[in-house]
Scaffold this active site. Structure first.
Site, short mmCIF file in Angstrom:
data_model
loop_
_atom_site.label_atom_id
_atom_site.label_comp_id
_atom_site.label_asym_id
_atom_site.label_seq_id
_atom_site.Cartn_x
_atom_site.Cartn_y
_atom_site.Cartn_z
CE LYS A 76 -4.23 -1.84 2.08
NZ LYS A 76 -5.29 -1.64 3.09
N GLY A 128 0.11 0.46 6.63
CA GLY A 128 -0.57 1.29 5.65
C GLY A 128 -2.02 1.57 5.97
CB ALA A 129 -4.80 -0.56 7.16
#
Length: 251
Positions: A65, A133-134
């Site tokens: 990501k 990333g989240a």
């Protein structure tokens, strides 16, 4: 045939493949296919796009990501702010391909969290467990909603990061929302859970787990036992997938 797919590595945990296959069958979409592309290196993305001329869109998952950003021609402003992309639209212009990055986790998380917030938020605090990333998309949404965000990390390295050992009773009392963005508790490691003092949770707290398999993680179970409102990541996944489809088909 229009091609779409998912890049990441590994992809044994993937939700997207079965989701889109069911969607295409349910909605009678006969001119599209969704494939999984387990790339052992993000450097293989360019070849994937060049060798599959019908490929028009990709979802991006762990661990790419953030690593995918240098391979994109442009990103939407929110994805640029966050520094993470989970959706790519591929524009085909002759022999050239233009890749634009988006973050549909923003939409998925925000829309699924809103119904749990029954009153206006004014400078409340939220804990984000994990710094991958989240977590960046989650933090972006929470800040837009008026939360002060504190990240919890095994190796805190920034002013707004603390270690799990620093999460105390007073920390729990000061926050309203706790979001697990780490893989702790994800199948097959269902006995794992983030190490926070669950005994101090109450009905004022919202525990949101981005993990969706299993549906009831130990993180959520421990929160429910203390009366907290709980939610897993399944609706978020559905919403972000539909947002991706909307982006790919927006001419």
């Amino acid at each position: 045939m229009r091609l779409f797919g998912l890049i990441g590595f590994p992809l044994s945990h993937s939700f997207s493949g079965s989701y889109f296959a069911a969607k295409f069958q349910r909605e009678g979409i006969a001119d599209a296919r969704y494939d999984l592309y387990p790339l052992s290196s993000i450097n293989l993305l360019t070849a994937l796009v060049e060798q599959n001329k019908e490929l028009l869109g990709l979802n991006v998952t762990i661990p790419y990501k953030e690593k995918v950003l240098p391979f994109l021609n442009e990103t939407e402003p929110a994805a640029t702010d966050i520094g993470a992309v989970n959706t790519i639209k591929i524009f085909r212009k002759g022999k050239n391909s233009i890749l634009k990055g988006y973050n549909t986790d923003i939409y998925g998380f925000g829309e699924s969290l809103k119904p749990l917030l029954k009153e206006s938020i004014r400078s409340e605090k939220a804990l984000i467990l994990g710094t991958g990333g989240a977590s960046k998309a989650v933090a972006w949404v929470l800040r837009k909603m008026g939360f002060e965000v504190i990240f919890v990390s095994r190796n805190p390295s920034k002013p707004d990061h603390i270690s799990y050992g620093m999460v105390s009773e007073s920390t729990i009392n000061e926050v309203r929302v706790i979001v697990n963005t780490s893989p702790a508790g994800m199948h097959p490691h269902v006995d794992d859970f983030p190490d926070i003092p669950y005994q101090h949770l109450s009905k004022k707290h919202i525990l949101y787990d981005l993990v969706y398999n299993p549906e009831m993680t130990l993180f959520l179970q421990k929160g429910r036992e203390q009366g907290a409102i709980i939610k897993n990541g399944l609706q978020m996944l559905h919403l972000q997938a539909e947002k991706s489809w909307e982006i790919w088909n927006d001419l």
